[in-house]
Motif scaffolding. Structure first.
Motif, mmCIF file in Angstrom:
data_model
loop_
_atom_site.group_PDB
_atom_site.id
_atom_site.type_symbol
_atom_site.label_atom_id
_atom_site.label_comp_id
_atom_site.label_asym_id
_atom_site.label_seq_id
_atom_site.Cartn_x
_atom_site.Cartn_y
_atom_site.Cartn_z
ATOM 1 N N PRO A 1 2.515 51.967 7.264
ATOM 2 C CA PRO A 1 1.524 53.042 7.325
ATOM 3 C C PRO A 1 1.561 53.880 6.050
ATOM 4 O O PRO A 1 2.550 53.897 5.318
ATOM 5 C CB PRO A 1 1.968 53.862 8.533
ATOM 6 C CG PRO A 1 3.441 53.662 8.576
ATOM 7 C CD PRO A 1 3.682 52.251 8.106
ATOM 8 N N HIS A 2 0.487 54.596 5.805
ATOM 9 C CA HIS A 2 0.416 55.495 4.649
ATOM 10 C C HIS A 2 1.039 56.821 5.071
ATOM 11 O O HIS A 2 0.589 57.467 5.996
ATOM 12 C CB HIS A 2 -1.038 55.700 4.244
ATOM 13 C CG HIS A 2 -1.195 56.602 3.067
ATOM 14 N ND1 HIS A 2 -0.806 56.230 1.809
ATOM 15 C CD2 HIS A 2 -1.669 57.860 2.961
ATOM 16 C CE1 HIS A 2 -1.055 57.218 0.965
ATOM 17 N NE2 HIS A 2 -1.581 58.220 1.647
ATOM 18 N N ASP A 3 2.108 57.204 4.394
ATOM 19 C CA ASP A 3 2.730 58.501 4.691
ATOM 20 C C ASP A 3 3.090 59.206 3.381
ATOM 21 O O ASP A 3 2.788 58.728 2.297
ATOM 22 C CB ASP A 3 3.950 58.344 5.610
ATOM 23 C CG ASP A 3 5.044 57.478 5.021
ATOM 24 O OD1 ASP A 3 4.858 56.974 3.906
ATOM 25 O OD2 ASP A 3 6.080 57.300 5.672
ATOM 26 N N TRP A 4 3.750 60.342 3.492
ATOM 27 C CA TRP A 4 3.993 61.177 2.314
ATOM 28 C C TRP A 4 5.074 60.609 1.400
ATOM 29 O O TRP A 4 5.216 61.053 0.263
ATOM 30 C CB TRP A 4 4.373 62.600 2.749
ATOM 31 C CG TRP A 4 5.695 62.664 3.472
ATOM 32 C CD1 TRP A 4 5.920 62.442 4.772
ATOM 33 C CD2 TRP A 4 6.955 62.972 2.885
ATOM 34 N NE1 TRP A 4 7.238 62.560 5.073
ATOM 35 C CE2 TRP A 4 7.911 62.905 3.912
ATOM 36 C CE3 TRP A 4 7.390 63.288 1.599
ATOM 37 C CZ2 TRP A 4 9.252 63.143 3.700
ATOM 38 C CZ3 TRP A 4 8.729 63.525 1.406
ATOM 39 C CH2 TRP A 4 9.641 63.456 2.447
ATOM 40 N N THR A 5 5.845 59.629 1.833
ATOM 41 C CA THR A 5 6.941 59.105 1.021
ATOM 42 C C THR A 5 6.477 58.095 -0.027
ATOM 43 O O THR A 5 7.227 57.785 -0.937
ATOM 44 C CB THR A 5 7.997 58.436 1.919
ATOM 45 O OG1 THR A 5 7.379 57.372 2.640
ATOM 46 C CG2 THR A 5 8.601 59.437 2.880
ATOM 47 N N ARG A 6 5.280 57.560 0.098
ATOM 48 C CA ARG A 6 4.803 56.551 -0.849
ATOM 49 C C ARG A 6 3.283 56.591 -0.908
ATOM 50 O O ARG A 6 2.613 57.102 -0.016
ATOM 51 C CB ARG A 6 5.269 55.175 -0.449
ATOM 52 C CG ARG A 6 4.819 54.784 0.918
ATOM 53 C CD ARG A 6 5.488 53.527 1.370
ATOM 54 N NE ARG A 6 5.303 53.449 2.821
ATOM 55 C CZ ARG A 6 5.349 52.366 3.489
ATOM 56 N NH1 ARG A 6 5.603 51.256 2.869
ATOM 57 N NH2 ARG A 6 5.172 52.369 4.778
ATOM 58 N N LYS A 7 2.750 55.991 -1.941
ATOM 59 C CA LYS A 7 1.300 55.965 -2.119
ATOM 60 C C LYS A 7 0.654 54.777 -1.415
ATOM 61 O O LYS A 7 -0.518 54.797 -1.106
ATOM 62 C CB LYS A 7 0.945 55.889 -3.607
ATOM 63 C CG LYS A 7 1.165 57.155 -4.357
ATOM 64 C CD LYS A 7 0.652 57.002 -5.761
ATOM 65 C CE LYS A 7 0.646 58.332 -6.471
ATOM 66 N NZ LYS A 7 0.052 58.219 -7.800
ATOM 67 N N GLY B 1 1.932 63.184 7.407
ATOM 68 C CA GLY B 1 3.177 63.171 8.168
ATOM 69 C C GLY B 1 4.285 64.024 7.597
ATOM 70 O O GLY B 1 5.416 63.980 8.083
ATOM 71 N N PHE B 2 4.036 64.850 6.580
ATOM 72 C CA PHE B 2 5.092 65.643 5.972
ATOM 73 C C PHE B 2 5.572 66.744 6.907
ATOM 74 O O PHE B 2 6.769 67.055 6.954
ATOM 75 C CB PHE B 2 4.582 66.265 4.662
ATOM 76 C CG PHE B 2 5.615 67.104 3.956
ATOM 77 C CD1 PHE B 2 6.664 66.487 3.312
ATOM 78 C CD2 PHE B 2 5.547 68.486 3.973
ATOM 79 C CE1 PHE B 2 7.634 67.248 2.681
ATOM 80 C CE2 PHE B 2 6.513 69.229 3.344
ATOM 81 C CZ PHE B 2 7.545 68.626 2.687
#
Length: 168
Positions: free
Chosen positions: A121-127, A162-163
C-alpha cells in the motif's frame, strides 16, 4: 490439400479396391505384396513424430520459450480433446489452446494486482505503492443539503498517508 488422384501413381497398388482382390485375379505374389504393404503402414513406437511447423520456425527463441509449456501440454492432450469432425481437429485444438493461454495470463495478472494492493500500500514511509481514493457524493442544486461541506475532515487529514496512525 493434395488431391490423391493427381499423384503420379497410387501407393496402394492395383488392388486397393476390395472387389479387385476378390474377383479371382489375385495371385500369391499379389498377396505377398499386399501383406508387405500393410506391414509398412503400421506406425512404429516413435511415430507420428511432431516436427516444427513453418510458423514455429519463424518464431524467435523467446516466444518459443514462453509458448513451450502450453504447446507441450496440448501436444499430449491433442488426441483426447473432443472433436465432432476430423477436418476441424487441428483448428479446435488451436482455439482451445489460445483461450487457455489467455485465461492463464489474465489469472496471473489478477493475482499480481491483488498481491500488490494487499501487500504494497501507499503510506508515509515510501513513495511507491497504490493509492485508492473514494469519491465524494455529488450534491446538486435543489438538494436539501446543497451547499453542504464535509465537516468530518480536518485540514491535517489530507495527504496523511497513515502518518497519524503510526506508532513511532
Amino acid at each position: 490439400m493434395i488431391d490423391p488422384n493427381s499423384r503420379p501413381m497410387s501407393i496402394k497398388g492395383p488392388y486397393e479396391n476390395e472387389r479387385a482382390r476378390l474377383d479371382g485375379t489375385f495371385t500369391d505374389l499379389d498377396r505377398e505384396w499386399r501383406k508387405k504393404w500393410l506391414k509398412a503402414q503400421e506406425l512404429g513406437h516413435h511415430e507420428p513424430r511432431t516436427q516444427f511447423s513453418a510458423s514455429q520456425m519463424e518464431m524467435n527463441p523467446i516466444r518459443r520459450a514462453y509458448r513451450f509449456p502450453l504447446d507441450y501440454v496440448f501436444s499430449k492432450l491433442q488426441s483426447r480433446l473432443p472433436c465432432y469432425n476430423l477436418w476441424i481437429y487441428g483448428e479446435r485444438t488451436q482455439i482451445v489452446r489460445y483461450f487457455t493461454g489467455k485465461y492463464l495470463l489474465v489469472g496471473w495478472l489478477v493475482l499480481g494486482v491483488a498481491y500488490n494492493l494487499k501487500y504494497n500500500p501507499h503510506d508515509w514511509t515510501r513513495k511507491k505503492g497504490w493509492s485508492i481514493y473514494g469519491a465524494k457524493h455529488a450534491v446538486y442544486p435543489g438538494d436539501s443539503n446543497f451547499p453542504a461541506a464535509q465537516t468530518d475532515k480536518k485540514p491535517s487529514d489530507y495527504a496523511n498517508y497513515g502518518f497519524k496512525n503510526a506508532t513511532i
